[in-house]
Structures are given as structure tokens and as C-alpha cells.
Design an enzyme around this catalytic site. Structure first.
Site, PDB file in Angstrom:
ATOM      1  N   ASP A  24     111.926 107.066  43.888  1.00 44.11           N
ATOM      2  CA  ASP A  24     110.473 106.881  43.812  1.00 44.11           C
ATOM      3  C   ASP A  24     109.704 108.096  44.330  1.00 44.11           C
ATOM      4  O   ASP A  24     110.175 108.804  45.217  1.00 44.11           O
ATOM      5  CB  ASP A  24     110.100 105.637  44.639  1.00 44.11           C
ATOM      6  CG  ASP A  24     108.699 105.142  44.337  1.00 44.11           C
ATOM      7  OD1 ASP A  24     108.188 105.412  43.231  1.00 44.11           O
ATOM      8  OD2 ASP A  24     108.105 104.490  45.217  1.00 44.11           O
ATOM      9  N   ASN A  72     107.873  98.750  34.783  1.00 48.91           N
ATOM     10  CA  ASN A  72     107.355 100.099  34.508  1.00 48.91           C
ATOM     11  C   ASN A  72     106.767 100.251  33.100  1.00 48.91           C
ATOM     12  O   ASN A  72     106.060 101.221  32.824  1.00 48.91           O
ATOM     13  CB  ASN A  72     108.433 101.168  34.746  1.00 48.91           C
ATOM     14  CG  ASN A  72     108.734 101.413  36.218  1.00 48.91           C
ATOM     15  OD1 ASN A  72     109.861 101.734  36.595  1.00 48.91           O
ATOM     16  ND2 ASN A  72     107.736 101.261  37.086  1.00 48.91           N
TER      17      ASN A  72
HETATM   18  C1  IPE Z   1     109.565 106.866  40.176  1.00 51.40           C
HETATM   19  O1  IPE Z   1     108.462 107.619  40.514  1.00 51.40           O
HETATM   20  C2  IPE Z   1     109.930 106.974  38.711  1.00 51.40           C
HETATM   21  C3  IPE Z   1     109.725 105.734  37.956  1.00 51.40           C
HETATM   22  C4  IPE Z   1     109.305 104.596  38.432  1.00 51.40           C
HETATM   23  C5  IPE Z   1     110.020 105.788  36.530  1.00 51.40           C
HETATM   24  P1  IPE Z   1     106.988 107.064  40.285  1.00 51.40           P
HETATM   25  O2  IPE Z   1     106.564 107.422  38.902  1.00 51.40           O
HETATM   26  O3  IPE Z   1     106.900 105.635  40.624  1.00 51.40           O
HETATM   27  O4  IPE Z   1     106.178 107.944  41.318  1.00 51.40           O
HETATM   28  P2  IPE Z   1     104.989 107.441  42.246  1.00 51.40           P
HETATM   29  O5  IPE Z   1     105.516 106.289  43.047  1.00 51.40           O
HETATM   30  O6  IPE Z   1     103.858 107.045  41.348  1.00 51.40           O
HETATM   31  O7  IPE Z   1     104.677 108.634  43.095  1.00 51.40           O
HETATM   32  C1  IPE Z   2     110.386 101.246  41.584  1.00 53.36           C
HETATM   33  O1  IPE Z   2     109.346 102.116  41.746  1.00 53.36           O
HETATM   34  C2  IPE Z   2     111.062 101.490  40.264  1.00 53.36           C
HETATM   35  C3  IPE Z   2     111.746 102.760  40.125  1.00 53.36           C
HETATM   36  C4  IPE Z   2     111.845 103.702  41.026  1.00 53.36           C
HETATM   37  C5  IPE Z   2     112.380 102.970  38.859  1.00 53.36           C
HETATM   38  P1  IPE Z   2     107.851 101.732  41.348  1.00 53.36           P
HETATM   39  O2  IPE Z   2     107.030 102.944  41.599  1.00 53.36           O
HETATM   40  O3  IPE Z   2     107.818 101.153  39.994  1.00 53.36           O
HETATM   41  O4  IPE Z   2     107.521 100.582  42.396  1.00 53.36           O
HETATM   42  P2  IPE Z   2     106.128 100.123  43.019  1.00 53.36           P
HETATM   43  O5  IPE Z   2     105.174  99.936  41.878  1.00 53.36           O
HETATM   44  O6  IPE Z   2     105.693 101.207  43.932  1.00 53.36           O
HETATM   45  O7  IPE Z   2     106.454  98.870  43.749  1.00 53.36           O
HETATM   46 MG    MG Z   3     106.493 104.649  42.346  1.00 58.14          MG
END
Ligand code: IPE
Ligand code: IPE
Ligand code: MG
Length: 244
Positions: A24, A72
Site C-alpha cells: 500500500d 479496488n
Molecule cells: C496500493 O497503493 C496499490 C493498490 C491498491 C492497487 P494505493 O494505490 O492504495 O496507494 P495509496 O494508499 O492511495 O497511497
Molecule cells: C489494500 O489497499 C489493497 C491493496 C493494497 C491491493 P487499499 O488502499 O485498497 O485499502 P484502503 O482503501 O486504504 O483500506
Molecule cells: Mg491504499
């Protein structure tokens, strides 16, 4: 940290057998640099390659990485399509990428949510790695633990209805055996970079007694030394499983 920087002959008891990583913080990494979120995902994919290989080097037997959740899909369509493009180009090269490391690749999650092209790439990757004997890498894509549990419950209920199972056959082992991770040990350690204190629908059933390490590092900035740190923190934990 020297303790974990070389390949142990036999895994030390303090080394987790199964590690989960919630990858994340890609979006925030990009935002901090004034870049589009997809640039964070590109950088995160590089970290993924480095850390997967490093986990295998230090002697982790199972690694589950959370790459894309069932939730997602609700992101803006340009971000979702950038992620799908990235998965495609990554999966095309992954077939050979982890060959020398002898890593077994498996996908956990609902593959049917992806395009036929991506599904085929996932199948091809699993097929190519089938005879390898090294670390098992579970890539969680279109994975949601509630969805996983609902599927398990449905499959058990079908067997009860058909008479293949009786109500008394339903126990924790049976439920575990109907999850995507069937046959694998539960995760000992789950690492969440990016500083968020939540599980976000990742391995809810399997993490009943998992140790959590939250790290204040965005995934694209996550280094081998951060994994060493998480392993060192884990090694200091006292796991009691409800006992004393
Ligand atoms: C994790 O990074 C990747 C996916 C969930 C596909 P994020 O895209 O959630 O990055 P933040 O949390 O918005 O910084
Ligand atoms: C969890 O991250 C999913 C992945 C890293 C693939 P998210 O960014 O989707 O989670 P939330 O929204 O912060 O809980
Ligand atoms: Mg995230």
C-alpha cells in the site's frame, strides 16, 4: 541487518514461514512527487520484484502479496485501466522473471473478474511455475477475504445439500480447505507499509493469530532493510495463541 541478510540453510524458528504484505501507498508516493497515481503503481511494481526475490533469499516459504482488492474496482476508471495495463506487461515478463529463483507463482482471488487475456496470462504463469520447488508466491488479485469466505460457505453448503458432507463435518479445517490458500499454513506475519492500521479485507480467516507489523513507509520506498526490520520485530514477538 546481518541476521537476515544471507540465506539460512534451515529457516530459524524465529523466521516466519508465511508472510503477507499489503502493498500500500503507491498513490501517496506519486502525489508527494506531483506525479499521476499510476506512476506510483509503476514504482510499486519494481519494489514488488525486489522484495519477492529477497523474501525467497532469506528463506521465507510462503509469501502472499495483496496486489488488487475486490474493492479496488471502484477507483477512477483511468487508474483501474492503468493497473490492468501494468498487470498485463508484468505478467508477460513474470513467466521468466522468477524462473531462476525457482519461485512457484499462484494467484488467489476471483480471476473471472479480469479480461480473458489477463486470465490466460495468469493461467500460463501458474502452469510454467508448477514444477518449481522454491518459495510459493501467492499474488492476491481481485481478492477479497469476505468473497473468499462466501465462496467457501457456498461450496460447503452444496456438499451438505448433495449429502457428500454432514453438518458435523463442518469445522475450521474444512473451512480452511475451501479457501484460496487451501493446503498452506496461515500467515505468521502480515506487513502493512504506508502507515494504515487496517486489514482492508485481506486474509481475515487466515490471520486469526497473525502478527501485524505496520510500517511508516510507502510501498515504492520499501527496501530490503525494511523487510529485515519487520522480520526482526516479528522475531521479538511472543505468540501465545490464547495460552499463557
Ligand atoms: C496500493 O497503493 C496499490 C493498490 C491498491 C492497487 P494505493 O494505490 O492504495 O496507494 P495509496 O494508499 O492511495 O497511497
Ligand atoms: C489494500 O489497499 C489493497 C491493496 C493494497 C491491493 P487499499 O488502499 O485498497 O485499502 P484502503 O482503501 O486504504 O483500506
Ligand atoms: Mg491504499
Amino acid at each position: 541487518m546481518a541476521l537476515f541478510s544471507s540465506k539460512p540453510k534451515e529457516a530459524a524458528p524465529s523466521l516466519p514461514v508465511h508472510v503477507g504484505i499489503i502493498m500500500d501507498g503507491n498513490g501517496r508516493w506519486a502525489k508527494k512527487r506531483g506525479l499521476p497515481r499510476k506512476a506510483g503503481h509503476v514504482e510499486g511494481a519494481k519494489t514488488f520484484r525486489t522484495i519477492v526475490r529477497y523474501c525467497s533469499e532469506v528463506g521465507i516459504k510462503y509469501l502472499t502479496v495483496y496486489a488488487f482488492s475486490t474493492e479496488n474496482w471502484k477507483r477512477p476508471s483511468d487508474e483501474v485501466s492503468a493497473l490492468m495495463k501494468l498487470f498485463k506487461s508484468y505478467l508477460e515478463e513474470a513467466i521468466t522473471d522468477f524462473r531462476d529463483d525457482n519461485i512457484v507463482i499462484r494467484f488467489i482471488g476471483d480471476k473471472s473478474g479480469f479480461s480473458p487475456e489477463l486470465q490466460k496470462l495468469m493461467d500460463d504463469n501458474e502452469e510454467c511455475a508448477r514444477d518449481r520447488s522454491g518459495m510459493v508466491l501467492n499474488i492476491a488479485m481481485n481478492y477479497g477475504s469476505r468473497d473468499e469466505i462466501v465462496r467457501a460457505v457456498k461450496s460447503i453448503s452444496r456438499d451438505v445439500k448433495s449429502g457428500a458432507l454432514g453438518e458435523d463435518d463442518i469445522n475450521a479445517e474444512l473451512i480452511s480447505s475451501r479457501l484460496y490458500t487451501a493446503g498452506q499454513p496461515d500467515p505468521d506475519l502480515i506487513i502493512r507499509p504506508s502507515g494504515e492500521y487496517r486489514i482492508s479485507n485481506f486474509m481475515l480467516w487466515q490471520s486469526a493469530y497473525t502478527e501485524f507489523v505496520i510500517m511508516n513507509k510507502l510501498w515504492p520506498d520499501f527496501k530490503k532493510s525494511d523487510l529485515d526490520e519487520a522480520l526482526a520485530i516479528y522475531a521479538q514477538r511472543s505468540r501465545r495463541y490464547g495460552g499463557v
